[in-house]
Enzyme design. Sequence first.
Site, short mmCIF file in Angstrom:
data_model
loop_
_atom_site.label_atom_id
_atom_site.label_comp_id
_atom_site.label_asym_id
_atom_site.label_seq_id
_atom_site.Cartn_x
_atom_site.Cartn_y
_atom_site.Cartn_z
CB ALA A 18 -2.46 25.70 1.02
CG ASP A 41 -11.43 31.05 -3.34
OD1 ASP A 41 -10.92 31.87 -4.13
OD2 ASP A 41 -12.39 31.33 -2.60
NE ARG A 50 -18.46 30.71 -1.84
CZ ARG A 50 -18.56 32.02 -1.60
NH1 ARG A 50 -19.71 32.65 -1.74
NH2 ARG A 50 -17.50 32.70 -1.20
CB CYS A 62 -9.53 37.24 -5.74
SG CYS A 62 -8.43 36.99 -4.34
N1 SAH Z 1 -12.77 30.09 -0.26
C1 SAH Z 1 -13.12 31.14 0.68
C2 SAH Z 1 -12.27 32.38 0.56
C3 SAH Z 1 -10.81 32.16 0.73
S1 SAH Z 1 -9.98 33.56 1.32
C4 SAH Z 1 -14.56 31.54 0.47
O1 SAH Z 1 -15.17 31.18 -0.53
O2 SAH Z 1 -15.10 32.21 1.35
C5 SAH Z 1 -8.39 32.97 1.52
C6 SAH Z 1 -8.18 32.09 2.73
O3 SAH Z 1 -6.89 31.53 2.59
C7 SAH Z 1 -8.20 32.79 4.08
O4 SAH Z 1 -9.15 32.19 4.92
C8 SAH Z 1 -6.78 32.59 4.63
O5 SAH Z 1 -6.77 32.30 6.03
C9 SAH Z 1 -6.30 31.39 3.87
N2 SAH Z 1 -4.85 31.29 3.65
C10 SAH Z 1 -3.97 32.29 3.34
N3 SAH Z 1 -2.75 31.78 3.13
C11 SAH Z 1 -2.84 30.43 3.29
C12 SAH Z 1 -1.91 29.35 3.20
N4 SAH Z 1 -0.62 29.56 2.88
N5 SAH Z 1 -2.38 28.11 3.42
C13 SAH Z 1 -3.67 27.88 3.72
N6 SAH Z 1 -4.58 28.86 3.84
C14 SAH Z 1 -4.17 30.13 3.63
#
Ligand code: SAH
Length: 424
Positions: free
Chosen positions: A306, A326, A209, A366
């Site tokens: 997404a 992410d 970050r 990840c």
């Molecule tokens: N970028 C964040 C971590 C992401 S964890 C950080 O740095 O803290 C992954 C996230 O993706 C979760 O909050 C989950 O709710 C979201 N997620 C999972 N599937 C998704 C989808 N299909 N569309 C959008 N968000 C999603």
Amino acid sequence: MIISRAFLKQNRKKRLEQGHSWVFPSEIERIEGNPQGGDVINIHNHAGHFLAQGFYNPLSQLIIRVVTYSEVIVDEQLFHDKIEQAWRRRQWLLPSVTSCRVVHGEADFLPGIVIDKYENVLVVQILALGMEVRRQWIYTALKKIFNPRGIYERSDVSVRRLEGLEERVGFVEEPFDTHVTVGENGLSILVDVAEGQKTGYFFDQRENRAALRPLMTGWGLNRGIQVDENGQPKNALGKEIKNPFWDGAEVLDCFSHTGSFMLHACLYGAKKVTCLDISEKAIEMAKANALLNGFLHRTEFVAANAFDFLREQVKEKKTWDVVILDPPAFAKNRQSIEGAIRGYKEINLQGMKLVRPGGILVTASCSYHLSATRFSNMLQEAASDARKVLRLIEFRRAGLDHPVLLGSEETDYLKFAMYEVFER
Ligand code: SAH
């Protein structure tokens, strides 16, 4: 107490000697004694030489997990010392950090436990039977070393079933407020250790970050903004620009969770950040964090899938200076890797279409089942389908509180890359 002994086959791959901490059933020649699940067992090679001590679980494919390469007694004191050593390593490498991963399982020689420190709150995740039966040792050590405000257990992960364990969450002793504000790179980040993803927050991207810093400014010129001799920015028509963040990036932060990337983007000068997450709860948290840090006027929030959102934005010809992806681990095991790669490719393909020419794609995975090479190949395929050329700024891994054991590729799971995106 007599400790049972496992003798390994002669013709196995010498993974244990290379630093890998799991023994598979197929590697065992014979077992002497009558070990019960969760017991300590001594590991010997085929010639009888002692190699290590580990926790035995006949129900698991990871039938033994190495705890120590020495013949010391595995007791409460050993656990205390190992946890203390792990904490000392963080204090040494990250001296100003007060919230981080304190124990990263195998890579800290404590197989099957994760301990995250959220200021004065600790969160523990137990993933192996040998640790499950010794959880009191862990809690006693944590109380002695940290004297925490509270300890919360987040053993709500399905892999526990592979060890014959049920999921479990809750306060280890007295209940306490599970909302904690942690400091990271000068920001305040509100986290809920009971409701947030995994143990509440992802410390592994802390340094990544911070790596956003140079990417967040220098975009004004692209928008035709010129600075006159008095330092006043003006648009192409000569009109004065009032927005102090006129030079900042317009950013799309996908899978934003608590909004940690958004917060860093704003801190480093972004003009506007759009946060997207499928979870309403996550979006609420991200919003609260924008407010807490005084960034609300530079942010907007979307709760959506997404996969749909990215495609729609492409259709509407929307673009951003920086797109951050992410996602969660799409590949939960080796069998689901092909489907996972299709998922990663799809979001990266759409994501890079949303980047303005010369803009930046920040992308992570990840999932340890997806190697760094396959991750890069996936991006290459997405780029060629999207008619883009990518130029690497930096390829990074997990932060210093997530150590990697050279012999254990599972500990090296996080890929993080920043690419400039060009048209082809
Ligand atoms: N970028 C964040 C971590 C992401 S964890 C950080 O740095 O803290 C992954 C996230 O993706 C979760 O909050 C989950 O709710 C979201 N997620 C999972 N599937 C998704 C989808 N299909 N569309 C959008 N968000 C999603």
